[in-house]
Design a protein around this motif. Structure first.
Motif, mmCIF file in Angstrom:
data_model
loop_
_atom_site.group_PDB
_atom_site.id
_atom_site.type_symbol
_atom_site.label_atom_id
_atom_site.label_comp_id
_atom_site.label_asym_id
_atom_site.label_seq_id
_atom_site.Cartn_x
_atom_site.Cartn_y
_atom_site.Cartn_z
ATOM 1 N N LEU A 1 -6.450 -0.082 4.804
ATOM 2 C CA LEU A 1 -7.621 -0.904 4.501
ATOM 3 C C LEU A 1 -8.264 -1.236 5.839
ATOM 4 O O LEU A 1 -7.627 -1.834 6.709
ATOM 5 C CB LEU A 1 -7.207 -2.188 3.773
ATOM 6 N N LEU B 1 0.831 -1.203 0.000
ATOM 7 C CA LEU B 1 0.000 0.000 0.000
ATOM 8 C C LEU B 1 0.867 1.256 0.000
ATOM 9 O O LEU B 1 1.927 1.289 0.649
ATOM 10 C CB LEU B 1 -0.887 0.028 1.245
ATOM 11 N N CYS C 1 -6.883 0.345 -6.147
ATOM 12 C CA CYS C 1 -7.572 0.416 -4.848
ATOM 13 C C CYS C 1 -8.517 -0.762 -4.637
ATOM 14 O O CYS C 1 -8.532 -1.384 -3.562
ATOM 15 C CB CYS C 1 -8.346 1.727 -4.733
ATOM 16 N N GLU D 1 -7.905 -7.962 0.537
ATOM 17 C CA GLU D 1 -7.866 -7.882 1.998
ATOM 18 C C GLU D 1 -9.138 -8.463 2.619
ATOM 19 O O GLU D 1 -9.074 -9.264 3.565
ATOM 20 C CB GLU D 1 -7.705 -6.419 2.428
ATOM 21 N N LEU E 1 -8.369 -3.771 -1.742
ATOM 22 C CA LEU E 1 -9.436 -3.922 -0.757
ATOM 23 C C LEU E 1 -10.129 -5.275 -0.879
ATOM 24 O O LEU E 1 -10.387 -5.943 0.137
ATOM 25 C CB LEU E 1 -10.450 -2.784 -0.911
ATOM 26 N N TRP F 1 -16.141 -2.432 4.324
ATOM 27 C CA TRP F 1 -14.740 -2.052 4.462
ATOM 28 C C TRP F 1 -14.431 -0.914 3.489
ATOM 29 O O TRP F 1 -15.115 -0.757 2.469
ATOM 30 C CB TRP F 1 -13.829 -3.237 4.143
ATOM 31 N N TYR G 1 -11.175 1.581 1.551
ATOM 32 C CA TYR G 1 -9.789 1.946 1.251
ATOM 33 C C TYR G 1 -9.665 3.411 1.648
ATOM 34 O O TYR G 1 -10.279 4.284 1.042
ATOM 35 C CB TYR G 1 -9.497 1.748 -0.236
#
Length: 365
Positions: A213, A207, A297, A304, A301, A259, A261
């Motif tokens: 994140l 990142l 991005c 993750e 995300l 979630w 970014y």
């Protein structure tokens, strides 16, 4: 596909339809089959589980077996076997009741609502897509469509979503029966895909400094709401005004289902996971605002979130739908979702379709 007929002889023999006016009633008979097909049944199963107590979802229904289903059906009351009006959420299940074996669930239709209104009609079958022949589909969708006609006003059925062969057959029959023409363009043509620990692809990409994140917080409400609105507006069929987007964003944040970014305080991307069952989680919304696109991005995300669900939460599989023409297929493919970007489609990757009807009252999903 040949035209469907309305003759009585088209109805499948040895079959009955049960109308379930509560999620508990539906799960009491359908859960053993839904559990065996937890990934493909995610929509109808997750929507039902949201409507029962946590104890029932986590414990009670886990112990229902096929013998319990047979006992339940032997005591079913007459009302559940007859179509009746219901302005709230309900489910229709079609069963093969051949005397030579226990009742077999063949088809599920869900008609449910949520915070922002009515959902489409969802169709699901435990049959694999390869087994969905015209001979099998035609009499079953005819019978369940005729039953549905007595349960809701025809205007309630603004669209239907499910495996492509089922949706095409149902939509033609419903349109002929009600007079609501099918919209010229599909609302959604998509692949149903999955990622598990065997297909997941990690990455050594790092990142940018200061980027994070993380789960969304209430302090992110306005930014998350704006991205929810942009996502909905992109769909054309189901736009949101900002007030509705705030309602959705607040619900997602409060339930810890979204979630973000975080690019030094600027929320570039959202990823929502709103349909969760015992072994399966579904990513239901991924969106990057235009000024942040082509910077990786979404891939950061989605990877993750998928990793957290598989490795931290112990999910067997993470699933999602992605449009046939959506460039996001490349992102999901790089994360490890199967059967995308023209690759061979293994078992479990299906073709899905949503068709809309003219002259109906549009809901939202």
């Amino acid at each position: 596909m040949p035209a469907l007929t309305t003759s009585q002889s088209s109805s499948p023999s040895n079959s009955i339809i049960i109308q379930h006016d509560s999620a508990s009633d539906f799960l009491a008979v359908a859960y053993p089959t839904l559990r065996r097909h937890e990934a493909s049944a995610n929509i109808v199963l997750a929507h039902a589980l949201k409507r029962v107590t946590t104890e029932a979802a986590m414990a009670g229904f886990q112990f229902i077996c096929d013998d319990d289903v047979e006992d339940w059906m032997s005591c079913a009351d007459a009302q559940s076997l007859a179509p009746h009006r219901n302005s709230e959420s309900f489910w229709l299940t079609m069963w093969n009741t051949s005397s030579s074996s226990a009742p077999t669930l063949e088809l599920v239709l869900s008609c449910v609502n949520w915070t922002l209104g009515e959902y489409p009609i969802f169709l699901w079958t435990p049959q694999s897509q390869n087994a969905l022949t015209t001979t099998w589909i035609a009499p079953r969708v005819a019978k369940i469509a005729e039953h549905l006609r007595f349960c809701v006003p025809s205007e309630r059925v603004f669209s239907v979503f499910g495996m492509t062969p089922l949706v095409k057959a149902f939509s033609r029959y419903w349109s002929d029966m009600t007079g609501h023409a099918i919209e010229a363009e599909p609302f959604y043509s998509a692949y149903f895909s999955y990622c598990n620990v065997d297909t997941f692809k990690d990455s050594e990409a790092v990142l940018p400094e200061g980027h994070r994140l993380r789960r969304a917080r209430l302090a992110d409400l306005e930014q998350v709401a704006q991205l929810c609105k942009e996502f909905a507006d992109d769909s054309v069929q189901f736009p949101l005004v900002i007030e509705q987007a705030r309602i959705e964003a607040r619900e997602l944040i409060s339930k810890r289902q979204i979630w973000v970014y975080d690019a030094q305080g600027d929320i570039s991307t959202i990823c929502a996971v709103t349909r969760n069952t015992h072994r399966i989680s579904a990513i239901t919304k991924v969106y990057t605002t235009p000024r942040w696109r082509r910077r990786g991005c979404a891939e950061f995300l989605v990877r993750e979130v998928t990793a957290k669900l598989l490795y931290d939460c112990g999910k067997e599989s993470v699933i999602l739908y992605v449009g046939h023409e959506n460039s996001a297929q490349k992102v999901y493919d790089r994360v490890g979702f199967a059967g995308l970007c023209g690759k061979d489609k293994p078992a479990g990757v299906e073709d899905s379709l949503e068709l809309g009807f003219i002259g109906t009252t549009r809901g939202h999903w």
